[in-house]
Design a protein around this motif. Structure first.
Motif, PDB file in Angstrom:
ATOM      1  N   VAL A 148       0.804  -1.216   0.032  1.00 34.57           N
ATOM      2  CA  VAL A 148      -0.177  -0.052   0.012  1.00 34.57           C
ATOM      3  C   VAL A 148       1.022   1.254  -0.056  1.00 34.57           C
ATOM      4  O   VAL A 148       1.866   1.401   0.932  1.00 34.57           O
ATOM      5  CB  VAL A 148      -0.880   0.012   1.220  1.00 34.57           C
ATOM      6  CG1 VAL A 148      -1.788   1.317   1.327  1.00 34.57           C
ATOM      7  CG2 VAL A 148      -1.684  -1.297   1.225  1.00 34.57           C
ATOM      8  N   ALA A 165      -4.280   7.147  -1.798  1.00 31.94           N
ATOM      9  CA  ALA A 165      -3.750   5.767  -1.734  1.00 31.94           C
ATOM     10  C   ALA A 165      -3.875   4.990  -2.824  1.00 31.94           C
ATOM     11  O   ALA A 165      -4.849   5.090  -3.642  1.00 31.94           O
ATOM     12  CB  ALA A 165      -4.769   5.148  -0.288  1.00 31.94           C
ATOM     13  N   CYS A 166      -2.868   4.132  -3.055  1.00 34.18           N
ATOM     14  CA  CYS A 166      -2.704   3.645  -4.229  1.00 34.18           C
ATOM     15  C   CYS A 166      -2.071   2.135  -4.020  1.00 34.18           C
ATOM     16  O   CYS A 166      -1.113   2.124  -3.480  1.00 34.18           O
ATOM     17  CB  CYS A 166      -1.941   4.175  -5.131  1.00 34.18           C
ATOM     18  SG  CYS A 166      -1.604   3.201  -6.685  1.00 34.18           S
ATOM     19  N   CYS A 215      -3.341   5.629   5.725  1.00 37.22           N
ATOM     20  CA  CYS A 215      -4.037   4.728   4.662  1.00 37.22           C
ATOM     21  C   CYS A 215      -5.578   5.348   4.733  1.00 37.22           C
ATOM     22  O   CYS A 215      -6.333   5.704   3.515  1.00 37.22           O
ATOM     23  CB  CYS A 215      -4.174   3.284   5.054  1.00 37.22           C
ATOM     24  SG  CYS A 215      -4.836   2.318   3.800  1.00 37.22           S
ATOM     25  N   GLY A 266      -6.943   7.375   1.491  1.00 33.99           N
ATOM     26  CA  GLY A 266      -8.144   6.501   0.903  1.00 33.99           C
ATOM     27  C   GLY A 266      -9.374   6.913   1.046  1.00 33.99           C
ATOM     28  O   GLY A 266     -10.439   6.373   0.126  1.00 33.99           O
ATOM     29  N   PHE A 298      -7.486  -2.886   3.074  1.00 31.84           N
ATOM     30  CA  PHE A 298      -6.043  -2.601   3.567  1.00 31.84           C
ATOM     31  C   PHE A 298      -6.012  -3.169   4.922  1.00 31.84           C
ATOM     32  O   PHE A 298      -6.664  -3.180   5.511  1.00 31.84           O
ATOM     33  CB  PHE A 298      -5.843  -0.910   3.556  1.00 31.84           C
ATOM     34  CG  PHE A 298      -5.930  -0.306   2.330  1.00 31.84           C
ATOM     35  CD1 PHE A 298      -5.171  -0.205   1.588  1.00 31.84           C
ATOM     36  CD2 PHE A 298      -7.316   0.370   2.054  1.00 31.84           C
ATOM     37  CE1 PHE A 298      -5.150   0.535   0.270  1.00 31.84           C
ATOM     38  CE2 PHE A 298      -7.458   0.999   0.729  1.00 31.84           C
ATOM     39  CZ  PHE A 298      -6.450   0.941  -0.244  1.00 31.84           C
TER      40      PHE A 298
END
Length: 186
Positions: A42, A57-58, A104, A108, A176
């Motif tokens: 992540v 977030a990717c 995250c 996200g 995640f």
């Protein structure tokens, strides 16, 4: 260099080639369910737009080439952050540690100010460097390729930073996670 991915003699790419009768391509939900079996790291991709920090977030991030040093990430074409990073021409990939659930969730989410109250610093390239991450990859945009509902972004790596020793955060089965999945999580 260009690679022809068409099927011999058809001029069609495999994605547009004739499909066997009586079959259909997988649905988005099937893709999500089956591809969710592949655990990935992540990251948070950051950049600036008119001096303002932006990021998302990717989990679609990978090394592409060692010589020259290239990486890639994928960004949804309907997102609002990626076009802002693209305008800036540079990005940093911040690799999250397992204990960074807060980062995250912050990056996200589609709502909220992602950098508000966050102790980040600008890299020497001007892109946001996030605190406590495992590594940072600083890049300039080399190429962008449309692939379905995403852009595949190729970055020419300008600098690498190895900054942490913790375990990585992972994306697995649509979530995640702060640590690698165990057999009990199945």
């Amino acid at each position: 260099m260009s690679i022809d991915v068409s099927e011999p003699g058809t001029g069609l790419s495999p994605a547009t080639a004739p499909f066997p009768a009586g079959t259909t391509r997988p649905s988005p939900s099937e893709m999500r369910r089956v591809m969710g079996q592949f655990a990935s790291g992540v990251t948070v991709v950051t950049g600036t737009d008119d001096g303002e920090p932006v990021g998302f977030a990717c989990q679609s991030f990978a090394s592409v080439s060692l010589e020259p040093p290239l990486v890639l990430f994928c960004a949804g074409v309907g997102g609002t952050t990626w076009p802002r990073i693209r305008r800036g021409g540079r990005f940093s990939v911040n690799v999250l540690a397992e204990e960074q659930e807060d980062l995250c969730a912050r990056f996200g989410s589609r709502t909220g100010r992602r950098f508000e109250g966050l102790d980040w610093t600008p890299s020497r390239w001007g892109t946001p460097s996030l605190p406590g991450v495992l590594a940072r990859v600083h890049c300039e945009i080399d190429a962008v390729h449309r692939a379905g509902d995403h852009d595949v972004v190729i970055g020419a790596v300008d600098e690498l930073e190895w900054v942490g020793q913790a375990d990585p955060m992972v994306f697995f089965r649509g979530a995640f996670r702060p640590s690698a999945p165990t057999a009990a999580a199945r």
